[in-house]
Design a protein around this motif. Structure first.
Motif, mmCIF file in Angstrom:
data_model
loop_
_atom_site.group_PDB
_atom_site.id
_atom_site.type_symbol
_atom_site.label_atom_id
_atom_site.label_comp_id
_atom_site.label_asym_id
_atom_site.label_seq_id
_atom_site.Cartn_x
_atom_site.Cartn_y
_atom_site.Cartn_z
ATOM 1 N N ASP A 174 0.768 -1.395 0.078
ATOM 2 C CA ASP A 174 0.161 -0.005 0.003
ATOM 3 C C ASP A 174 0.844 1.327 0.050
ATOM 4 O OD1 ASP A 174 -2.223 -1.786 0.217
ATOM 5 O OD2 ASP A 174 -2.598 -1.566 2.144
ATOM 6 N N GLN A 175 1.967 1.383 0.709
ATOM 7 C CA GLN A 175 2.983 2.380 0.843
ATOM 8 C C GLN A 175 3.433 2.574 -0.697
ATOM 9 O OE1 GLN A 175 5.891 1.714 3.710
ATOM 10 N NE2 GLN A 175 4.249 2.004 5.209
ATOM 11 N N PHE A 176 3.816 1.565 -1.352
ATOM 12 C CA PHE A 176 4.371 1.720 -2.575
ATOM 13 C C PHE A 176 3.360 2.149 -3.835
ATOM 14 C CE2 PHE A 176 4.906 0.103 -6.904
ATOM 15 C CZ PHE A 176 6.361 0.659 -7.258
ATOM 16 N N HIS A 177 1.970 1.631 -3.394
ATOM 17 C CA HIS A 177 1.051 2.220 -4.552
ATOM 18 C C HIS A 177 0.579 3.571 -4.359
ATOM 19 C CE1 HIS A 177 -0.328 -2.142 -4.819
ATOM 20 N NE2 HIS A 177 0.391 -1.987 -5.698
ATOM 21 N N SER A 178 0.537 4.008 -2.910
ATOM 22 C CA SER A 178 0.624 5.608 -2.721
ATOM 23 C C SER A 178 1.542 6.316 -3.342
ATOM 24 C CB SER A 178 0.440 5.703 -1.154
ATOM 25 O OG SER A 178 -0.697 4.971 -0.699
ATOM 26 N N ALA A 179 2.865 5.939 -3.059
ATOM 27 C CA ALA A 179 4.048 6.653 -3.512
ATOM 28 C C ALA A 179 4.007 6.700 -4.977
ATOM 29 C CB ALA A 179 5.277 6.255 -3.232
ATOM 30 N N ALA A 180 3.468 5.464 -5.716
ATOM 31 C CA ALA A 180 3.336 5.600 -7.198
ATOM 32 C C ALA A 180 1.991 6.417 -7.683
ATOM 33 C CB ALA A 180 3.200 4.081 -7.729
ATOM 34 N N LEU A 181 0.999 6.363 -6.826
ATOM 35 C CA LEU A 181 0.021 7.221 -7.311
ATOM 36 C C LEU A 181 0.283 8.626 -7.380
ATOM 37 C CD1 LEU A 181 -2.893 7.189 -8.373
ATOM 38 C CD2 LEU A 181 -3.414 7.271 -5.811
ATOM 39 N N TRP A 182 0.636 9.198 -6.320
ATOM 40 C CA TRP A 182 1.020 10.565 -6.118
ATOM 41 C C TRP A 182 2.277 10.956 -7.024
ATOM 42 C CZ3 TRP A 182 -2.089 13.855 -4.431
ATOM 43 C CH2 TRP A 182 -2.715 13.476 -3.465
ATOM 44 N N GLY A 183 3.264 10.139 -7.185
ATOM 45 C CA GLY A 183 4.410 10.280 -8.103
ATOM 46 C C GLY A 183 3.789 10.501 -9.508
ATOM 47 N N GLY A 184 3.155 9.675 -9.886
ATOM 48 C CA GLY A 184 2.459 9.695 -11.350
ATOM 49 C C GLY A 184 1.701 11.036 -11.365
ATOM 50 N N PHE A 185 0.851 11.512 -10.413
ATOM 51 C CA PHE A 185 0.221 12.704 -10.517
ATOM 52 C C PHE A 185 1.135 13.863 -10.748
ATOM 53 C CE2 PHE A 185 -3.780 11.141 -8.142
ATOM 54 C CZ PHE A 185 -4.337 10.667 -9.469
ATOM 55 N N VAL A 186 2.206 14.156 -9.980
ATOM 56 C CA VAL A 186 3.201 15.101 -10.030
ATOM 57 C C VAL A 186 4.039 14.807 -11.295
ATOM 58 C CG1 VAL A 186 5.427 15.965 -8.764
ATOM 59 C CG2 VAL A 186 3.450 15.054 -7.498
ATOM 60 N N THR A 187 4.295 13.895 -11.791
ATOM 61 C CA THR A 187 5.080 13.949 -12.990
ATOM 62 C C THR A 187 4.121 14.269 -14.053
ATOM 63 O OG1 THR A 187 6.515 11.896 -12.423
ATOM 64 C CG2 THR A 187 6.140 12.212 -14.673
ATOM 65 N N GLY A 188 2.899 13.910 -14.116
ATOM 66 C CA GLY A 188 1.833 14.163 -15.122
ATOM 67 C C GLY A 188 1.670 15.854 -15.366
ATOM 68 N N GLY A 189 1.805 16.301 -13.930
ATOM 69 C CA GLY A 189 1.467 17.781 -13.849
ATOM 70 C C GLY A 189 2.993 18.403 -14.426
ATOM 71 N N ILE A 190 4.118 17.891 -14.216
ATOM 72 C CA ILE A 190 5.393 18.623 -14.593
ATOM 73 C C ILE A 190 5.341 18.466 -16.221
ATOM 74 C CG2 ILE A 190 7.723 18.276 -14.783
ATOM 75 C CD1 ILE A 190 6.788 19.842 -12.368
ATOM 76 N N ALA A 191 4.776 17.443 -16.858
ATOM 77 C CA ALA A 191 4.824 17.270 -18.006
ATOM 78 C C ALA A 191 3.870 18.222 -18.729
ATOM 79 C CB ALA A 191 4.316 15.792 -18.361
ATOM 80 N N LEU A 192 2.682 18.533 -18.137
ATOM 81 C CA LEU A 192 1.760 19.440 -18.715
ATOM 82 C C LEU A 192 2.076 20.609 -18.520
ATOM 83 C CD1 LEU A 192 -1.641 17.857 -17.301
ATOM 84 C CD2 LEU A 192 -0.779 18.206 -19.859
ATOM 85 N N ALA A 193 3.171 20.947 -17.600
ATOM 86 C CA ALA A 193 3.694 22.399 -17.560
ATOM 87 C C ALA A 193 4.741 22.629 -18.485
ATOM 88 C CB ALA A 193 4.256 22.825 -16.058
ATOM 89 N N ILE A 194 5.494 21.525 -18.769
ATOM 90 C CA ILE A 194 6.444 21.740 -19.786
ATOM 91 C C ILE A 194 5.775 22.069 -21.161
ATOM 92 C CG2 ILE A 194 8.393 20.512 -20.937
ATOM 93 C CD1 ILE A 194 9.150 19.197 -18.543
ATOM 94 N N LEU A 195 4.860 21.105 -21.549
ATOM 95 C CA LEU A 195 4.106 21.194 -22.799
ATOM 96 C C LEU A 195 3.520 22.713 -22.984
ATOM 97 C CD1 LEU A 195 3.107 19.798 -25.304
ATOM 98 C CD2 LEU A 195 1.190 18.793 -23.888
ATOM 99 N N ALA A 196 3.020 23.102 -21.921
ATOM 100 C CA ALA A 196 2.389 24.246 -22.001
ATOM 101 C C ALA A 196 3.713 25.423 -22.025
ATOM 102 C CB ALA A 196 1.722 24.857 -20.614
ATOM 103 N N ALA A 197 4.628 25.228 -21.509
ATOM 104 C CA ALA A 197 5.746 26.116 -21.564
ATOM 105 C C ALA A 197 6.067 26.605 -23.159
ATOM 106 C CB ALA A 197 6.968 26.006 -20.626
ATOM 107 N N VAL A 198 6.190 25.131 -23.836
ATOM 108 C CA VAL A 198 6.579 24.989 -25.146
ATOM 109 C C VAL A 198 5.747 25.695 -25.986
ATOM 110 C CG1 VAL A 198 7.332 23.388 -27.002
ATOM 111 C CG2 VAL A 198 8.103 23.043 -24.657
ATOM 112 N N CYS A 199 4.452 25.511 -25.591
ATOM 113 C CA CYS A 199 3.397 26.168 -26.703
ATOM 114 C C CYS A 199 3.254 27.565 -26.630
ATOM 115 C CB CYS A 199 1.881 25.479 -26.394
ATOM 116 S SG CYS A 199 2.070 23.519 -26.843
ATOM 117 N N LEU A 200 3.701 28.240 -25.409
ATOM 118 C CA LEU A 200 3.574 29.651 -25.547
ATOM 119 C C LEU A 200 4.329 30.320 -26.338
ATOM 120 C CD1 LEU A 200 3.035 30.053 -21.612
ATOM 121 C CD2 LEU A 200 1.435 30.045 -23.115
#
Length: 427
Positions: free
Chosen positions: A401-427
């Motif tokens: 359960d600890q690993f799944h929690s870390a993986a879930l939040w890690g996936g959200f943070v990584t997805g947010g960073i990816a979207l931020a980089i994509l938005a910066a490139v598109c501006l």
């Protein structure tokens, strides 16, 4: 009624009559005129239906002429609901020779008693009865050298509970005890040669003659035999081991000459204590192996938990790296002339890195679960499901359960960073 039963038993014991008894009738044959008249008077005083036949198989009433002897008469007994009623000891012995079970009432019984398979009471006994749990069949352990099986299939019929205190001098109990002695000896012998002898084999072999008809041992020896057989068959999973230990102890007597049944029964108490000590020693050895197995299991669980904790740290480290590098890429987009394609590729590589770290952890968890399932019954079958859940599944589940929690939040943070980089490139 008791006098009538005693009369018939005495005549049968002296072989002056031929007697058979079923649950409904008593049939007496080979009676002379005087005995037939006496028996007829007893039956009529009880109000029972009696049919008398002379030697020519003709029914007669009161004229029992000696010229037409021997006589045969059939007495119809009153029935009891749900119980077998027997008048004579001979009838009780015949009933025991079949497959005794349930409730039986014997007229001459003074003190009721129970075995694991039936209850014996007098004709006024109304007590209910529940049989004990079935034990391992002696026929699976004892070898017989004849086609007809004499070894009892169910030993419960020949064992009384420890708390039972029957009257040792009760004639009905004596009939049962005589048959129980033979049945119990057969149930602990390694080999039974019908009509000749019983063999007990350990590191040596003891052979004794079959007990004579009507043999009843002294009370102390009888109860020692009862305790020994009860100990052997009380636990079906341990019966075979206990059976071998008792035979090993009794086999020692084979080194002596002229061993009789009384010698074996006298030694039975010593053999039982020795077998119990040997059995406890074997359990201690098994317990030592079990403790080592549980120690290895705990070590394996500890290593798995440590591995999952390490993977949680790897996920956190990977996500932290993605955050810092992602912020750097966004800053580079506005402060340098780095090509947009290069920023997109670097952001993609960062996301793939986190994905593969999480994927590796999930594959490891699935593999460990499969291993626990495969080896559960093969290595740790002696552990109950509740204990196995408390010792293994629950701790492992918390780490997962600890690993799944870390993986879930890690996936959200990584997805947010990816979207931020994509938005910066598109501006």
């Amino acid at each position: 009624m008791i006098e009538f039963a005693k009369l018939l038993d005495d005549l049968s014991a002296d072989q002056r009559i031929f007697l058979t008894e079923s649950s409904a009738e008593v049939v007496v044959a080979q009676l002379d005129a005087d005995l037939a008249q006496t028996a007829l008077d007893h039956a009529r005083r009880l109000g029972w239906n009696v049919r008398v036949e002379n030697a020519a198989a003709e029914e007669v009433a009161d004229d029992l002429n000696p010229a037409f002897q021997p006589f045969r008469f059939t007495v119809t007994k009153p029935l009891a609901q749900g119980r077998v009623r027997l008048l004579t000891l001979a009838g009780f012995a015949q009933w025991l020779s079949e497959t005794p079970s349930g409730l039986v009432q014997v007229a001459r019984l003074e003190t009721p008693f129970e075995t694991g398979l039936f209850r014996v009471g007098n004709w006024t006994d109304e007590q209910a009865f529940e049989p004990t749990q079935r034990a391992k069949s002696p026929r699976t352990l004892v070898r017989e050298t004849q086609q007809r099986r004499d070894v009892p299939d169910d030993i419960r019929a020949w064992l009384v509970p420890d708390e039972t205190q029957p009257d040792w001098d009760d004639p009905v109990f004596c009939v049962w005890a005589t048959r129980a002695t033979r049945a119990c000896l057969m149930a602990i012998a390694t080999e039974v040669n019908a009509g000749s002898d019983f063999s007990f084999r350990g590191n040596a072999q003891l052979t004794i003659g079959e007990p004579e008809a009507g043999y009843k041992p002294p009370m102390r020896q009888f109860w020692q035999l009862q305790r020994t057989v009860s100990w052997i068959y009380e636990n079906p999973s341990e019966t075979e081991t206990r059976f071998r230990l008792i035979n090993y102890e009794l086999g020692r007597l084979g080194r002596s000459s002229n061993v009789a049944i009384t010698d074996v029964l006298e030694y039975m108490g010593v053999a039982l204590e020795s077998a119990k000590l040997a059995f406890q020693y074997s359990l201690a050895k098994v317990s030592s192996d079990t403790a080592k197995s549980l120690s290895d299991l705990r070590k394996s669980l500890s290593e798995e938990t440590s591995r999952l904790s390490e993977m949680v740290r790897q996920v956190i480290s990977a996500v932290s790296g993605v955050v810092f590098v992602g912020i750097g890429l966004i800053a580079a987009r506005f402060s340098t002339s780095t090509p947009k394609l290069a920023l997109i590729i670097m952001g993609f590589v960062l996301c793939c890195y986190v994905f593969f770290v999480i994927r590796s952890g999930k594959n490891h968890i699935a593999q460990q679960r499969n291993m626990r399932t495969v080896w559960r019954k093969r290595l740790y079958g002696y552990i109950s499901d509740n204990d196995y859940k408390a010792m293994i599944l629950d701790p492992a589940g918390k780490s997962e359960d600890q690993f799944h929690s870390a993986a879930l939040w890690g996936g959200f943070v990584t997805g947010g960073i990816a979207l931020a980089i994509l938005a910066a490139v598109c501006l």
